[in-house]
Design an enzyme around this catalytic site. Sequence first.
Site, PDB file in Angstrom:
ATOM      1  N   ASP A  18      -7.685  -2.543  14.464  1.00 30.61           N
ATOM      2  CA  ASP A  18      -9.031  -2.854  13.929  1.00 30.61           C
ATOM      3  C   ASP A  18      -9.303  -3.909  13.020  1.00 30.61           C
ATOM      4  OD1 ASP A  18      -8.073  -1.672  11.735  1.00 30.61           O
ATOM      5  OD2 ASP A  18      -9.365   0.128  11.482  1.00 30.61           O
ATOM      6  N   GLU A  22      -9.736  -1.257   5.533  1.00 28.53           N
ATOM      7  CA  GLU A  22     -10.489  -0.864   6.578  1.00 28.53           C
ATOM      8  C   GLU A  22     -11.600  -1.647   6.854  1.00 28.53           C
ATOM      9  OE1 GLU A  22      -8.845   0.609   8.774  1.00 28.53           O
ATOM     10  OE2 GLU A  22      -8.119   2.680   8.377  1.00 28.53           O
ATOM     11  N   ASP A  76       0.794  -1.335   0.067  1.00 29.04           N
ATOM     12  CA  ASP A  76      -0.055   0.149  -0.044  1.00 29.04           C
ATOM     13  C   ASP A  76       0.651   1.254   0.127  1.00 29.04           C
ATOM     14  OD1 ASP A  76       0.845  -0.728   2.583  1.00 29.04           O
ATOM     15  OD2 ASP A  76      -1.012  -0.656   3.401  1.00 29.04           O
TER      16      ASP A  76
HETATM   17  C1  GLP Z   1      -0.353  -0.123   8.876  1.00 27.41           C
HETATM   18  C2  GLP Z   1      -0.095  -0.783   7.389  1.00 27.41           C
HETATM   19  C3  GLP Z   1      -0.575  -2.202   7.558  1.00 27.41           C
HETATM   20  C4  GLP Z   1       0.222  -2.674   8.987  1.00 27.41           C
HETATM   21  C5  GLP Z   1      -0.599  -1.895   9.851  1.00 27.41           C
HETATM   22  C6  GLP Z   1      -0.230  -2.485  11.410  1.00 27.41           C
HETATM   23  O1  GLP Z   1      -1.567   0.827   8.698  1.00 27.41           O
HETATM   24  N1  GLP Z   1      -0.826  -0.252   6.379  1.00 27.41           N
HETATM   25  O2  GLP Z   1       0.162  -3.007   6.477  1.00 27.41           O
HETATM   26  O3  GLP Z   1      -0.012  -4.132   9.119  1.00 27.41           O
HETATM   27  O4  GLP Z   1      -0.951  -0.551   9.882  1.00 27.41           O
HETATM   28  O5  GLP Z   1       1.067  -1.558  11.763  1.00 27.41           O
HETATM   29  P1  GLP Z   1       1.850  -2.023  12.910  1.00 27.41           P
HETATM   30  O6  GLP Z   1       2.538  -3.274  12.295  1.00 27.41           O
HETATM   31  O7  GLP Z   1       2.631  -0.805  12.970  1.00 27.41           O
HETATM   32  O8  GLP Z   1       0.956  -2.190  14.153  1.00 27.41           O
END
Ligand code: GLP
Length: 260
Positions: free
Chosen positions: A136, A143, A67
Amino acid sequence: MEVVPLASADEVAALGADVVEAAVRAGGAVLGLATGSTPLPTYRELIRRYDAGLGPSYDGVRCFTLDEYVGLPAGHPESYRATIARELTDPLGIPADRVQGPSPELAGLPTAGARYEEALVAAGGVDVQILGIGSDGHLAFNEPGSSLASLTRLKTLTEETRRDNARFFGSIDEVPRHVLTQGLGTILRARHLLLLATGAAKAAALAAAVEGPVSASCPASVLQLHPHVTVLCDGPAETGLTRRDHYREVYDAKPAWQGL
Ligand code: GLP
């Protein structure tokens, strides 16, 4: 789905690195890379082994990110393109032209998703897709409410995700509202999905994803539809899993010949 409950985030990183290296050693690997904090210890472990001469050659490896933020200036350090280069692909010597992400240029936004899908298909698809999970239950930037069949497209972040990601930017106001993200249907096309989950903040989301109903309300529950998913989690992240003793029994009794 194979859930592997591990003692610590370090063990998650070591086993995660093993899975990635096995794909690279098999030759011509296409890696799917996630951002966020969770994969960073795995990336550091891959770099540590590479620097020590213990890792495989990354010649010929291609990478696709999950992404990207829309609206950041080109080269912004928190763009996922810059983040992946800094945290993994540059240190492993993977050239920039072998690392691709959805293109956030404003002029091309309406077709950016379709073009990224074409690039993924042209590369032969992703061999190993590393994934984290949002608090979430989001996967990539899908989302809650995202179609389980969705492909790469423009999405709007929830307030919760922007708050979670504010730590990378200084304040929530600087976190972009819009993103391009692989869809849940795109992620399902990868041949092996490797979900990493560490820390107590992920316990509820992980339980919903692994043991709850398959539902767009928990996007990560779509993993239950994929034939080859490995979930690596540490002690605090596994606490919501009702079958965690069974997952441990299965892993302890895993035949030596059977890889992840
Ligand atoms: C972000 C990314 C995801 C990731 C998630 C969790 O928004 N787009 O790919 O898995 O949040 O992030 P973290 O590993 O920092 O908790």
